[in-house]
Enzyme design. Structure first.
Site, PDB file in Angstrom:
ATOM      1  N   GLN B 117       0.800  -1.215   0.000  1.00 22.11           N
ATOM      2  CA  GLN B 117       0.000   0.000   0.000  1.00 22.11           C
ATOM      3  C   GLN B 117       0.832   1.264   0.000  1.00 22.11           C
ATOM      4  OE1 GLN B 117      -2.186   0.862   3.859  1.00 22.11           O
ATOM      5  NE2 GLN B 117      -2.054  -1.352   3.870  1.00 22.11           N
ATOM      6  N   SER B 122      -7.551   4.087  -1.500  1.00 25.66           N
ATOM      7  CA  SER B 122      -8.427   3.287  -2.360  1.00 25.66           C
ATOM      8  C   SER B 122      -9.887   3.440  -1.972  1.00 25.66           C
ATOM      9  CB  SER B 122      -8.043   1.808  -2.262  1.00 25.66           C
ATOM     10  OG  SER B 122      -9.113   1.000  -2.738  1.00 25.66           O
ATOM     11  N   ARG B 198      -3.824   2.407 -12.467  1.00 27.93           N
ATOM     12  CA  ARG B 198      -4.148   3.167 -13.688  1.00 27.93           C
ATOM     13  C   ARG B 198      -4.926   4.441 -13.373  1.00 27.93           C
ATOM     14  NH1 ARG B 198      -3.359   0.645 -18.569  1.00 27.93           N
ATOM     15  NH2 ARG B 198      -2.803  -1.557 -18.455  1.00 27.93           N
ATOM     16  N   SER B 199      -4.325   5.245 -12.548  1.00 33.15           N
ATOM     17  CA  SER B 199      -4.958   6.481 -12.105  1.00 33.15           C
ATOM     18  C   SER B 199      -5.009   7.532 -13.215  1.00 33.15           C
ATOM     19  CB  SER B 199      -4.148   6.998 -10.912  1.00 33.15           C
ATOM     20  OG  SER B 199      -4.474   8.308 -10.583  1.00 33.15           O
ATOM     21  N   TYR B 448     -18.964  10.222 -14.070  1.00 28.44           N
ATOM     22  CA  TYR B 448     -18.631  10.164 -12.643  1.00 28.44           C
ATOM     23  C   TYR B 448     -19.849  10.612 -11.848  1.00 28.44           C
ATOM     24  CZ  TYR B 448     -15.508  10.678  -8.573  1.00 28.44           C
ATOM     25  OH  TYR B 448     -14.866  10.543  -7.364  1.00 28.44           O
TER      26      TYR B 448
END
Lengths: 536, 536
Positions: B117, B122, B198-199, B448
């Site tokens: 981490q 997350s 994959r930000s 979103y």
């Protein structure tokens, strides 16, 4: 009709003039012409097909020979000298994904090795039939050629993956769109081939590499159908497109590909700028590419390539005048030519060009207008025909290419050229070698080197010359931290140099991935990665 | 200090004003505040550590609790209600790749499950310790934080992968550079976390997603070290970076990452444009993004998000005046707000903005200048603190996101909002739900959606509400052809929906790849893909 033993269509000739031949003779000595082998004689060398009969498979020697080899120099040597020591046992031309599936099942059932192919333009030995007892089937995919759908809102087009470049562009042009992928092989290579070898076109600065264009598709693999949907972007785990890109036929057959398209550009032009030296030129192109301007092409020739292009251009008087004028502007011995392309909306393209020219001017660049650019555009798919012309005069032409980060660019160029000179020196021969940066990135550049040297007129000797050369320049690429290919792929010829960049763990990961899709190792064995022992 | 049971630093409060609370009460009813569980009481729930002692591992309950969970709503429910049913048995903070290797070897030897981490931000359950008999070790990588090298010629920077966003930008800024990756989690997320999930950042239009920034690195895997060199581009087989991207800790630990950087922009501004309707707005943003202008951000709110942002902005009089003025310009009920960002050289940025505004104006867009844009920039990492404030008033806030091609964008937005409304209706509750397109592409957009609804004040009931909601909206995403994540990743919460987009064959290929690097399945078991039976 396509030449069976050379580049392109046999109605197209691109001759070398007296001046060009004089230039070559002075550089590396006169070449000696010799006759080519006849097609029928070459066909006669093929052993009988070992394939079990199938309604979709043609085993005629002429068809097998025409699908046997690509365009690498060793492929040419085999064809020109008529030493046909490798060929598939048959060829199938499936016209649907269902027929592809049927042929995959046939190959699995009969333990047949399967070589997928599009236009057969590989210069890295992608098409060579493996030796050994297994029969070999070539699957020619060029009948999968239709525009299957066009989503103008999302600017996505789906094609049968075997479509040739000009056919693809014509189908898109009818709707006002372009893909914009123009590798030098454009006229004879296919969409599927571009995808599985990670191809890059001359205007990638605007349109991206094929990696960026490829948005989804369908792959028939021995383990089943891989259907990759299109998303604008995704954070959901592994990107399966990347499993297909660069897979070189090892995991299956790409039957459909969805690609990003754009409206045809309103305006396009190409311009030549000369620089006094390599250092100035490299600084200039780095500044231009890192400024992020909306250009479509940057292509920088080193001094010897610049000299060569001017020598080959013909029009001796015109070129003489140009060189005199350039000398007065500070570009004499050691000058380098940069080609700049802009495409798009007229106002934006002209604004980007203006900005680019200002950056080059500040580094000694001399803009000579559009004339040479227009010539370059006219001949962008024609220069490769020089290989045919050179051969007729007893010369071989070969190329290698790599890509490196900026601090390594100049050193790489020098190392590859020096390695070629030393390698052919071992055979008592000279090489005329020159380089350009074919694709420019903020991070670095591709380094594309051409070799012209004399043929011995004998298969064994010429193969030996090529082997020495290829090994030396490939080792130079690896030693200088370059990738073994920026745009040609790996195939057979580059496979020995792949471990240097992937590492043992990376290579075995690729192996594991391909084995997953193709547990029997039917697919293009020996290409890209060595084949493992085949489970019986 | 970081909040142990909420977002961000505990010195930062972002309150909900009376107007905002009134707005929410009117939409979904008044919330009922209730007390949070105490930290010590939560710690006391942790069972004794099952880990064999190791000098690098801390088993103190407080440390374990602080590394136990992320920021998903179920994670919050556990923390706020003090139902700590999952936690690692210990935490290690390695400060070198060698220590990472040592801990990997320890985990292999002792059959320990390992959860890597970074900042623990997350929102998809990436950090949850798996149940079962295996001890669980959390590896916190935030001590790997240094700028290891900077190649200004190639614009490449190499960092320890555990570096936080602000620390990374500060180290680059000292040299005049920026990475430009600004997800909303920026202040508390890390480079390595961005890569393996994959930000995508708020200004990806200029800087790209993390996929485009990540140029190479080092990964310690159970099977060995994967060392990925940097090339500007390559056609040499599988791109190993793509094996690491989106791997969510399943194949190893990214210890170093090389990323593309650029000089700090000379100029940056953000602008608000209002449209009379969603249709007009969608047409406008598609025209703008497909024109390929050099913008750094496009972010389009739907009517209800627009209303919500104006209601939450405070300054009732000012906003009232703005709305009156907008109504006179044609933007009344149903108006949508677009935020446009430009960054870069001043002249180029202003030219791009001018072109973008012309395209919006032609579709009814009303530019209201920089004021709202400046506000947005000020609060770009602050709005997420509203989750804390809402909780204190008895409200939950959750979000989902996806991406689809253009023809599906509006339908997706409606389907997700409708699914949420129906889902909470099953629990007799209303939901205030609104959507924006957070990232715009020529091909389509991310969608979103935010949900605000009332908490029951009881762990079981609130978990049930969330489960119904999450399942309904995830199913809506899949049914409408979206990816299960555009920027949050998969983790535990999205894993059930991955088969819809990868297919069985694609999923098993990912499985094969991870198994290759991690044959014992030490790494983050159960995340992204279900774990297989572990070989003993």
């Amino acid at each position: 009709m396509r030449r069976w033993n050379g580049w392109g269509d046999d109605t197209i000739e691109f001759a070398l003039g007296e001046d060009a031949l004089g230039f070559l003779a002075q550089r590396i000595g006169s070449g000696t012409p010799f006759p080519d082998a006849a097609f029928d004689k070459a066909c006669a060398q093929l052993r009988p097909s070992r394939l079990a009969p199938h309604r979709l498979i043609d085993t005629a020697p002429a068809v097998r020979l025409r699908n046997a080899l690509g365009q690498s120099l060793p492929d040419w040597l085999r064809l020109r000298y008529g030493v046909i020591d490798t060929a598939p046992d048959g060829v199938a031309y499936p016209d649907s994904p269902e027929q592809v599936r049927e042929l995959l099942d046939y190959a699995a059932e009969h333990h047949v090795a399967l070589i997928p192919q599009g236009g057969g333009t590989s210069v890295a030995g992608h098409l060579t039939a493996p030796g050994g007892p297994r029969p070999v089937l070539a699957m020619n995919l060029t009948r999968l050629r239709n525009l299957l759908s066009l989503d103008t809102q999302s600017q996505l087009a789906t094609f049968g993956a075997g479509v040739f470049g000009p056919d693809l562009e014509a189908q898109l042009r009818a709707h006002g769109y372009t893909l914009g992928h123009f590798p030098q092989s454009f006229e004879y290579s296919t969409l599927g081939g571009w995808v599985v070898t990670r191809s890059s076109g001359q205007q990638s600065l605007r349109y991206g590499r094929i990696e960026q264009m490829f948005r989804g598709g369908k792959v028939e693999t021995p383990a089943g159908t891989l259907d990759i949907p299109t998303f604008p972007a995704s954070a959901a785990g592994t990107d399966l497109r990347e499993v297909v890109l660069g897979s070189e036929g090892r995991l299956g057959i790409l039957t459909e590909a969805t690609v990003r398209v754009t409206p045809l550009p309103e305006y396009e032009s190409f311009h030549a700028v000369f620089f006094p030296s390599w250092d100035k030129a490299e600084q200039a192109v780095r500044a231009v590419v890192q400024a992020g301007l909306s250009l479509s092409m940057l292509r920088l020739s080193n001094p010897l390539e610049t000299v060569t292009m001017l020598a080959l251009a013909g029009h001796k008087t015109l070129i003489g005048a140009l060189e005199t004028w350039l000398r007065l502007r500070g570009c004499g011995e050691g000058k380098c030519m940069l080609m700049i392309g802009v495409s798009g909306r007229k106002a934006a393209a002209k604004a980007a060009l203006k900005d680019a020219l200002a950056l080059t001017r500040a580094r000694g660049g001399v803009h000579i207008g559009r004339h040479m650019g227009d010539k370059w555009k006219q001949n962008r798919f024609r220069n490769v025909y020089l290989r045919n012309a050179a051969w007729q005069h007893g010369y071989a032409i070969d190329t290698v290419e790599t890509a490196v980060d900026w601090p390594r660019v100049a050193g790489m160029m020098q190392a590859v050229e020096a390695a070629a000179t030393a390698a052919l020196g071992q055979h008592g021969e000279k090489v005329h070698t020159y380089t350009h940066l074919s694709h420019l990135y903020a991070q670095g550049a591709s380094v594309y080197t051409t070799f012209v040297y004399r043929l011995a007129g004998n298969f064994e000797q010429d193969l030996a010359r090529w082997r020495t050369l290829k090994q030396a320049v490939s080792q130079a690429i690896v030693a200088n931290g370059g990738t073994i290919s920026h745009q040609h792929g790996v195939g057979s010829d580059h496979a020995p140099y792949l471990p240097a960049e992937k590492g043992e763990l990376g290579l075995s990961a690729m192996q594991a991935l391909f084995r997953h899709f193709d547990p029997q190792q039917i697919m293009n064995p020996g290409k890209l990665l060595p084949s493992e022992a085949v489970p019986s």
